[in-house]
Design a protein around this motif. Structure first.
Motif, PDB file in Angstrom:
ATOM      1  N   UNK A 143       0.152   8.285  -6.462  1.00 20.75           N
ATOM      2  CA  UNK A 143      -0.512   7.470  -7.472  1.00 20.75           C
ATOM      3  C   UNK A 143      -0.863   8.279  -8.715  1.00 20.75           C
ATOM      4  N   UNK A 144      -1.386   9.498  -8.522  1.00 17.57           N
ATOM      5  CA  UNK A 144      -1.827  10.279  -9.679  1.00 17.57           C
ATOM      6  C   UNK A 144      -0.669  10.641 -10.599  1.00 17.57           C
ATOM      7  N   UNK A 145       0.402  11.157 -10.039  1.00 16.43           N
ATOM      8  CA  UNK A 145       1.529  11.574 -10.878  1.00 16.43           C
ATOM      9  C   UNK A 145       2.211  10.368 -11.503  1.00 16.43           C
ATOM     10  N   UNK A 146       2.377   9.280 -10.731  1.00 20.57           N
ATOM     11  CA  UNK A 146       3.023   8.081 -11.267  1.00 20.57           C
ATOM     12  C   UNK A 146       2.229   7.495 -12.434  1.00 20.57           C
ATOM     13  N   UNK A 147       0.911   7.685 -12.420  1.00 21.75           N
ATOM     14  CA  UNK A 147       0.081   7.135 -13.489  1.00 21.75           C
ATOM     15  C   UNK A 147      -0.169   8.098 -14.633  1.00 21.75           C
ATOM     16  N   UNK A 148      -0.077   9.393 -14.358  1.00 24.24           N
ATOM     17  CA  UNK A 148      -0.461  10.401 -15.365  1.00 24.24           C
ATOM     18  C   UNK A 148       0.684  10.783 -16.299  1.00 24.24           C
ATOM     19  N   UNK A 149       1.887  10.831 -15.760  1.00 28.43           N
ATOM     20  CA  UNK A 149       3.028  11.322 -16.530  1.00 28.43           C
ATOM     21  C   UNK A 149       3.984  10.185 -16.902  1.00 28.43           C
ATOM     22  N   UNK A 150       4.773  10.435 -17.912  1.00 30.32           N
ATOM     23  CA  UNK A 150       5.825   9.485 -18.264  1.00 30.32           C
ATOM     24  C   UNK A 150       6.919   9.567 -17.202  1.00 30.32           C
TER      25      UNK A 150
ATOM     26  N   UNK B  91      13.867   1.971  -9.695  1.00 31.41           N
ATOM     27  CA  UNK B  91      12.790   1.908  -8.711  1.00 31.41           C
ATOM     28  C   UNK B  91      11.575   1.215  -9.320  1.00 31.41           C
ATOM     29  N   UNK B  92      10.953   0.304  -8.554  1.00 35.52           N
ATOM     30  CA  UNK B  92       9.821  -0.439  -9.096  1.00 35.52           C
ATOM     31  C   UNK B  92       8.533   0.385  -8.979  1.00 35.52           C
ATOM     32  N   UNK B  93       7.462  -0.174  -9.510  1.00 37.16           N
ATOM     33  CA  UNK B  93       6.187   0.557  -9.570  1.00 37.16           C
ATOM     34  C   UNK B  93       5.714   0.993  -8.180  1.00 37.16           C
ATOM     35  N   UNK B  94       5.805   0.091  -7.214  1.00 36.89           N
ATOM     36  CA  UNK B  94       5.367   0.425  -5.867  1.00 36.89           C
ATOM     37  C   UNK B  94       6.179   1.567  -5.278  1.00 36.89           C
ATOM     38  N   UNK B  95       7.461   1.561  -5.523  1.00 33.99           N
ATOM     39  CA  UNK B  95       8.331   2.625  -5.022  1.00 33.99           C
ATOM     40  C   UNK B  95       8.029   3.954  -5.708  1.00 33.99           C
ATOM     41  N   UNK B  96       7.734   3.911  -7.006  1.00 33.45           N
ATOM     42  CA  UNK B  96       7.386   5.138  -7.719  1.00 33.45           C
ATOM     43  C   UNK B  96       6.113   5.761  -7.161  1.00 33.45           C
TER      44      UNK B  96
END
Length: 359
Positions: free
Chosen positions: A117-124, A106-111
Protein backbone atom coordinates in the motif's frame (compact mmCIF):
# COMPACT_ATOMS: atom_id res chain seq x y z
CA UNK A 1 0.79 -41.52 -2.51
CA UNK A 2 -0.88 -38.19 -1.82
CA UNK A 3 0.56 -35.23 -3.70
CA UNK A 4 -0.40 -31.63 -3.05
CA UNK A 5 -0.50 -29.87 -6.41
CA UNK A 6 -0.12 -26.08 -6.50
CA UNK A 7 -3.49 -24.81 -7.72
CA UNK A 8 -4.63 -21.17 -7.61
CA UNK A 9 -3.92 -19.77 -4.16
CA UNK A 10 -4.11 -23.19 -2.53
CA UNK A 11 -3.36 -26.86 -3.07
CA UNK A 12 -5.14 -29.67 -4.89
CA UNK A 13 -4.75 -33.02 -3.12
CA UNK A 14 -4.44 -35.96 -5.54
CA UNK A 15 -3.83 -39.65 -4.78
CA UNK A 16 -1.45 -41.55 -7.07
CA UNK A 17 -0.45 -45.25 -7.10
CA UNK A 18 2.65 -45.58 -4.94
CA UNK A 19 4.38 -48.20 -7.07
CA UNK A 20 4.05 -46.34 -10.38
CA UNK A 21 4.60 -42.71 -9.43
CA UNK A 22 7.73 -40.59 -9.65
CA UNK A 23 7.70 -37.06 -8.29
CA UNK A 24 9.92 -34.57 -10.10
CA UNK A 25 10.15 -31.18 -8.42
CA UNK A 26 12.76 -28.52 -7.69
CA UNK A 27 15.09 -29.19 -4.79
CA UNK A 28 13.57 -27.37 -1.85
CA UNK A 29 15.77 -24.57 -0.52
CA UNK A 30 14.63 -22.87 2.70
CA UNK A 31 13.97 -19.16 2.59
CA UNK A 32 16.59 -16.74 3.81
CA UNK A 33 16.21 -16.02 7.54
CA UNK A 34 16.49 -12.25 6.94
CA UNK A 35 15.26 -11.42 3.45
CA UNK A 36 15.47 -7.65 3.86
CA UNK A 37 18.97 -7.92 5.32
CA UNK A 38 20.15 -10.10 2.43
CA UNK A 39 18.74 -7.64 -0.11
CA UNK A 40 20.41 -4.73 1.67
CA UNK A 41 23.74 -6.55 1.72
CA UNK A 42 23.47 -7.24 -2.03
CA UNK A 43 22.69 -3.57 -2.78
CA UNK A 44 25.62 -2.37 -0.68
CA UNK A 45 28.15 -4.97 -1.92
CA UNK A 46 27.04 -5.61 -5.53
CA UNK A 47 28.61 -7.66 -8.32
CA UNK A 48 30.63 -5.60 -10.80
CA UNK A 49 29.26 -2.25 -9.67
CA UNK A 50 29.59 0.29 -6.83
CA UNK A 51 26.98 0.32 -4.04
CA UNK A 52 23.63 1.46 -5.39
CA UNK A 53 23.31 4.53 -3.15
CA UNK A 54 26.63 5.90 -4.42
CA UNK A 55 25.64 5.57 -8.08
CA UNK A 56 22.58 7.82 -8.08
CA UNK A 57 22.54 11.57 -7.49
CA UNK A 58 19.56 13.45 -6.04
CA UNK A 59 19.19 15.42 -9.26
CA UNK A 60 18.78 12.29 -11.41
CA UNK A 61 15.56 10.62 -12.54
CA UNK A 62 15.21 6.92 -11.76
CA UNK A 63 13.12 4.26 -13.50
CA UNK A 64 12.61 0.88 -11.82
CA UNK A 65 11.26 -2.04 -13.86
CA UNK A 66 9.23 -4.57 -11.84
CA UNK A 67 7.32 -7.75 -12.72
CA UNK A 68 3.56 -7.64 -13.33
CA UNK A 69 0.84 -9.64 -11.57
CA UNK A 70 1.50 -12.78 -13.65
CA UNK A 71 4.81 -13.35 -11.83
CA UNK A 72 5.33 -14.35 -8.16
CA UNK A 73 8.01 -11.70 -7.71
CA UNK A 74 8.37 -10.56 -4.05
CA UNK A 75 8.42 -6.86 -5.02
CA UNK A 76 6.74 -5.78 -1.79
CA UNK A 77 9.74 -7.21 0.09
CA UNK A 78 12.45 -6.01 -2.28
CA UNK A 79 11.28 -2.51 -3.17
CA UNK A 80 11.19 -0.98 0.34
CA UNK A 81 14.85 -1.94 0.80
CA UNK A 82 15.87 -0.75 -2.66
CA UNK A 83 14.02 2.54 -2.29
CA UNK A 84 15.62 2.95 1.14
CA UNK A 85 18.98 3.07 -0.61
CA UNK A 86 17.56 5.85 -2.80
CA UNK A 87 16.13 7.95 0.03
CA UNK A 88 18.30 10.88 -1.10
CA UNK A 89 16.39 10.96 -4.41
CA UNK A 90 13.09 12.92 -4.26
CA UNK A 91 10.02 10.71 -4.67
CA UNK A 92 8.83 12.67 -7.68
CA UNK A 93 12.02 11.78 -9.56
CA UNK A 94 11.33 8.05 -9.28
CA UNK A 95 8.95 6.05 -11.49
CA UNK A 96 8.08 2.38 -11.04
CA UNK A 97 7.28 0.74 -14.37
CA UNK A 98 5.17 -2.42 -14.39
CA UNK A 99 6.83 -4.62 -17.02
CA UNK A 100 3.63 -6.00 -18.51
CA UNK A 101 5.07 -6.93 -21.91
CA UNK A 102 1.92 -7.42 -23.99
CA UNK A 103 -0.21 -8.39 -20.96
CA UNK A 104 -3.14 -6.35 -19.71
CA UNK A 105 -2.49 -3.46 -17.29
CA UNK A 106 -2.61 -4.28 -13.58
CA UNK A 107 -5.45 -2.66 -11.63
CA UNK A 108 -5.15 -0.74 -8.36
CA UNK A 109 -5.85 -3.77 -6.19
CA UNK A 110 -3.21 -5.81 -7.98
CA UNK A 111 -0.66 -3.00 -7.64
CA UNK A 112 -1.23 -2.89 -3.90
CA UNK A 113 -0.91 -6.69 -3.72
CA UNK A 114 2.36 -6.58 -5.68
CA UNK A 115 4.02 -3.48 -4.25
CA UNK A 116 2.36 -2.85 -0.90
CA UNK A 117 0.00 0.00 0.00
CA UNK A 118 2.71 2.50 0.93
CA UNK A 119 4.78 2.19 -2.23
CA UNK A 120 1.72 1.98 -4.51
CA UNK A 121 0.45 5.24 -3.00
CA UNK A 122 3.73 7.11 -2.53
CA UNK A 123 5.45 6.72 -5.88
CA UNK A 124 4.42 7.17 -9.48
CA UNK A 125 3.52 3.70 -10.79
CA UNK A 126 2.93 3.24 -14.53
CA UNK A 127 1.70 0.17 -16.38
CA UNK A 128 3.77 -0.30 -19.52
CA UNK A 129 1.76 -0.52 -22.76
CA UNK A 130 3.28 -2.29 -25.75
CA UNK A 131 0.53 -0.86 -27.94
CA UNK A 132 0.86 2.87 -27.15
CA UNK A 133 3.16 4.16 -29.90
CA UNK A 134 3.34 7.59 -28.26
CA UNK A 135 4.78 5.98 -25.14
CA UNK A 136 7.56 4.16 -27.02
CA UNK A 137 10.96 5.16 -28.41
CA UNK A 138 12.66 3.47 -31.37
CA UNK A 139 16.34 2.65 -30.81
CA UNK A 140 17.18 0.95 -34.10
CA UNK A 141 17.50 -2.80 -34.69
CA UNK A 142 19.59 -5.56 -33.14
CA UNK A 143 20.39 -8.95 -34.58
CA UNK A 144 18.61 -11.02 -35.75
CA UNK A 145 16.39 -8.31 -37.34
CA UNK A 146 14.73 -7.26 -34.07
CA UNK A 147 13.31 -3.70 -34.05
CA UNK A 148 13.94 -2.12 -30.66
CA UNK A 149 10.92 -0.19 -29.40
CA UNK A 150 11.07 0.52 -25.66
CA UNK A 151 9.04 2.39 -23.06
CA UNK A 152 9.79 6.12 -23.36
CA UNK A 153 9.86 6.71 -19.59
CA UNK A 154 12.46 3.96 -19.29
CA UNK A 155 14.65 5.27 -22.10
CA UNK A 156 14.47 8.87 -20.89
CA UNK A 157 15.39 8.10 -17.25
CA UNK A 158 18.87 9.05 -16.08
CA UNK A 159 19.25 5.84 -14.08
CA UNK A 160 17.58 2.51 -14.94
CA UNK A 161 17.13 -0.42 -12.52
CA UNK A 162 15.70 -3.88 -13.25
CA UNK A 163 14.23 -6.11 -10.54
CA UNK A 164 13.26 -9.69 -11.33
CA UNK A 165 13.17 -13.27 -10.22
CA UNK A 166 15.09 -16.00 -11.98
CA UNK A 167 13.66 -19.39 -12.96
CA UNK A 168 14.05 -21.61 -16.05
CA UNK A 169 12.02 -20.28 -18.99
CA UNK A 170 10.71 -22.54 -21.70
CA UNK A 171 12.06 -20.63 -24.69
CA UNK A 172 14.09 -17.72 -23.28
CA UNK A 173 16.34 -19.92 -21.12
CA UNK A 174 15.82 -18.10 -17.83
CA UNK A 175 13.51 -15.34 -16.62
CA UNK A 176 14.66 -12.20 -14.83
CA UNK A 177 17.54 -9.90 -15.67
CA UNK A 178 17.33 -8.45 -19.19
CA UNK A 179 13.77 -9.77 -19.69
CA UNK A 180 12.67 -6.88 -17.48
CA UNK A 181 13.68 -4.65 -20.41
CA UNK A 182 12.46 -6.82 -23.28
CA UNK A 183 9.84 -8.05 -23.58
CA UNK A 184 8.85 -6.47 -20.24
CA UNK A 185 9.09 -2.85 -21.40
CA UNK A 186 9.15 -3.46 -25.15
CA UNK A 187 6.76 -2.44 -27.88
CA UNK A 188 4.51 -4.82 -29.75
CA UNK A 189 6.77 -5.00 -32.81
CA UNK A 190 9.77 -5.94 -30.68
CA UNK A 191 7.95 -8.66 -28.77
CA UNK A 192 6.43 -10.16 -31.88
CA UNK A 193 9.86 -10.63 -33.41
CA UNK A 194 11.27 -12.09 -30.18
CA UNK A 195 8.33 -14.51 -30.01
CA UNK A 196 7.86 -15.37 -33.67
CA UNK A 197 7.92 -18.86 -35.18
CA UNK A 198 11.46 -18.57 -36.52
CA UNK A 199 12.90 -17.65 -33.12
CA UNK A 200 10.94 -20.21 -31.08
CA UNK A 201 11.75 -22.98 -33.59
CA UNK A 202 15.47 -22.75 -32.81
CA UNK A 203 16.70 -25.88 -30.98
CA UNK A 204 18.48 -23.57 -28.52
CA UNK A 205 15.31 -21.65 -27.63
CA UNK A 206 14.60 -23.83 -24.62
CA UNK A 207 14.75 -24.32 -20.89
CA UNK A 208 18.02 -23.33 -19.21
CA UNK A 209 19.87 -22.12 -22.33
CA UNK A 210 20.87 -18.45 -22.69
CA UNK A 211 24.12 -18.30 -24.67
CA UNK A 212 23.40 -19.30 -28.27
CA UNK A 213 19.65 -19.02 -27.67
CA UNK A 214 18.55 -16.52 -30.37
CA UNK A 215 15.78 -15.14 -28.15
CA UNK A 216 17.93 -14.54 -25.08
CA UNK A 217 20.84 -13.33 -27.23
CA UNK A 218 18.55 -10.69 -28.74
CA UNK A 219 17.13 -9.75 -25.33
CA UNK A 220 20.64 -9.13 -24.00
CA UNK A 221 21.47 -7.00 -27.05
CA UNK A 222 18.35 -4.91 -26.48
CA UNK A 223 19.23 -4.37 -22.81
CA UNK A 224 22.76 -3.38 -23.80
CA UNK A 225 21.43 -0.99 -26.45
CA UNK A 226 19.42 1.08 -23.97
CA UNK A 227 21.71 0.51 -20.99
CA UNK A 228 20.78 -0.81 -17.55
CA UNK A 229 22.68 0.84 -14.70
CA UNK A 230 21.81 -1.60 -11.91
CA UNK A 231 19.97 -4.91 -11.55
CA UNK A 232 18.54 -6.96 -8.71
CA UNK A 233 17.51 -10.60 -9.18
CA UNK A 234 16.14 -13.06 -6.64
CA UNK A 235 15.35 -16.76 -6.54
CA UNK A 236 12.32 -18.08 -4.68
CA UNK A 237 11.06 -21.45 -3.41
CA UNK A 238 7.59 -22.98 -3.68
CA UNK A 239 6.51 -21.01 -0.60
CA UNK A 240 7.42 -17.77 -2.43
CA UNK A 241 10.27 -17.15 0.02
CA UNK A 242 13.50 -15.58 -1.22
CA UNK A 243 16.29 -18.16 -1.27
CA UNK A 244 19.01 -16.12 -2.98
CA UNK A 245 19.62 -12.56 -4.12
CA UNK A 246 22.25 -10.79 -6.20
CA UNK A 247 22.59 -7.18 -7.30
CA UNK A 248 24.89 -5.10 -9.47
CA UNK A 249 25.84 -5.23 -13.15
CA UNK A 250 22.95 -6.67 -15.16
CA UNK A 251 24.65 -9.51 -17.00
CA UNK A 252 26.92 -10.58 -14.14
CA UNK A 253 23.96 -10.73 -11.77
CA UNK A 254 21.75 -12.69 -14.15
CA UNK A 255 24.47 -15.20 -15.04
CA UNK A 256 25.22 -15.81 -11.36
CA UNK A 257 21.57 -16.26 -10.43
CA UNK A 258 20.83 -18.52 -13.43
CA UNK A 259 23.68 -20.80 -12.40
CA UNK A 260 22.38 -20.99 -8.83
CA UNK A 261 18.81 -21.68 -9.92
CA UNK A 262 19.74 -24.27 -12.55
CA UNK A 263 21.18 -26.57 -9.92
CA UNK A 264 17.98 -26.67 -7.87
CA UNK A 265 15.15 -26.13 -10.37
CA UNK A 266 16.18 -28.50 -13.18
CA UNK A 267 16.10 -32.19 -12.26
CA UNK A 268 17.46 -35.32 -13.98
CA UNK A 269 15.21 -38.28 -14.86
CA UNK A 270 15.93 -41.79 -16.12
CA UNK A 271 13.36 -42.20 -18.89
CA UNK A 272 10.25 -40.48 -20.30
CA UNK A 273 6.90 -41.25 -18.69
CA UNK A 274 3.62 -42.56 -20.10
CA UNK A 275 1.55 -40.02 -18.16
CA UNK A 276 2.73 -36.70 -16.75
CA UNK A 277 0.62 -34.73 -14.28
CA UNK A 278 1.72 -31.12 -13.95
CA UNK A 279 0.65 -27.66 -12.80
CA UNK A 280 1.68 -24.11 -13.59
CA UNK A 281 2.90 -23.54 -10.01
CA UNK A 282 -0.35 -22.03 -8.75
CA UNK A 283 -1.22 -18.34 -8.44
CA UNK A 284 -0.23 -16.01 -10.00
CA UNK A 285 1.26 -18.22 -12.70
CA UNK A 286 -1.91 -20.25 -13.38
CA UNK A 287 -4.26 -17.28 -13.74
CA UNK A 288 -5.08 -18.17 -17.35
CA UNK A 289 -4.59 -20.80 -20.04
CA UNK A 290 -2.20 -18.52 -21.94
CA UNK A 291 0.36 -18.67 -19.11
CA UNK A 292 -0.38 -22.34 -18.33
CA UNK A 293 1.32 -23.36 -21.57
CA UNK A 294 4.58 -23.04 -19.62
CA UNK A 295 3.65 -25.93 -17.33
CA UNK A 296 2.61 -27.98 -20.34
CA UNK A 297 5.91 -27.26 -22.02
CA UNK A 298 7.80 -28.52 -18.97
CA UNK A 299 5.73 -31.71 -18.97
CA UNK A 300 6.41 -32.20 -22.67
CA UNK A 301 10.11 -32.55 -21.88
CA UNK A 302 9.55 -35.73 -19.86
CA UNK A 303 6.56 -37.47 -21.50
CA UNK A 304 6.91 -40.35 -23.97
CA UNK A 305 5.96 -39.75 -27.62
CA UNK A 306 2.22 -40.41 -27.72
CA UNK A 307 1.97 -40.15 -23.95
CA UNK A 308 -0.57 -38.10 -21.98
CA UNK A 309 -0.21 -34.81 -20.12
CA UNK A 310 -2.73 -33.78 -17.45
CA UNK A 311 -2.42 -30.21 -16.21
CA UNK A 312 -4.11 -28.76 -13.12
CA UNK A 313 -4.43 -24.98 -13.46
CA UNK A 314 -7.15 -22.81 -11.95
CA UNK A 315 -7.32 -20.31 -14.87
CA UNK A 316 -9.43 -17.88 -12.84
CA UNK A 317 -8.79 -15.29 -15.57
CA UNK A 318 -10.07 -17.63 -18.28
CA UNK A 319 -8.22 -18.01 -21.56
CA UNK A 320 -7.93 -14.95 -20.74
CA UNK A 321 -10.90 -12.97 -22.02
CA UNK A 322 -8.67 -10.09 -23.13
CA UNK A 323 -6.35 -10.38 -26.11
CA UNK A 324 -6.62 -12.66 -29.15
CA UNK A 325 -5.78 -16.05 -27.62
CA UNK A 326 -9.29 -17.54 -27.63
CA UNK A 327 -10.06 -16.45 -31.18
CA UNK A 328 -6.77 -17.90 -32.43
CA UNK A 329 -7.20 -21.27 -30.70
CA UNK A 330 -10.63 -21.67 -32.29
CA UNK A 331 -9.59 -20.47 -35.75
CA UNK A 332 -8.69 -23.96 -37.04
CA UNK A 333 -10.03 -27.48 -36.51
CA UNK A 334 -6.77 -29.34 -35.85
CA UNK A 335 -3.40 -28.72 -34.16
CA UNK A 336 -1.56 -29.10 -37.46
CA UNK A 337 -3.76 -26.54 -39.20
CA UNK A 338 -3.43 -24.17 -36.25
CA UNK A 339 0.35 -24.46 -36.30
CA UNK A 340 0.46 -23.83 -40.05
CA UNK A 341 -1.63 -20.69 -39.62
CA UNK A 342 0.47 -19.36 -36.74
CA UNK A 343 3.74 -19.88 -38.59
CA UNK A 344 2.37 -17.78 -41.46
CA UNK A 345 1.46 -14.65 -39.50
CA UNK A 346 1.90 -12.86 -36.19
CA UNK A 347 -0.44 -11.91 -33.37
CA UNK A 348 -0.15 -10.94 -29.72
CA UNK A 349 -0.73 -14.48 -28.44
CA UNK A 350 0.85 -16.60 -31.16
CA UNK A 351 3.77 -17.98 -29.12
CA UNK A 352 1.43 -19.64 -26.64
CA UNK A 353 -0.80 -21.03 -29.40
CA UNK A 354 2.23 -22.35 -31.25
CA UNK A 355 3.37 -24.38 -28.25
CA UNK A 356 -0.02 -26.03 -27.77
CA UNK A 357 0.28 -28.43 -30.73
CA UNK A 358 3.76 -29.52 -29.58
CA UNK A 359 2.64 -30.06 -26.02
Amino acid sequence: MNVQLAYGRGRLAVDFPEDRTTVLEPTYIPGLPDEAGAIRDALQAPLGAPPLASMVGPEQTVAISVCDITRPMPSRTLLPVLLGELEHVPDERIVILIATGTHRPNDRGELVEMLGEEIAGRYRVVNHSAFDDDGLTYLGDVEPRVPVWLNRLWVDADFRITTGFVEPHFFAGFSGGPKLVAPGLAGFKTTMRLHDAEMIASPNARWGVTEGNPIHDAIRRIAARVGVHFSVDVAINRDRQITSVAAGELFAVHAAMAERVKGSAMQPFDAPFDVVVTTNSGYPLDQNLYQTVKGLSAAAQVVKPGGAIVCAAECADGLPDHGEYGAILSARDSPDALLEMICAWTCTSHWSCRLWPGA
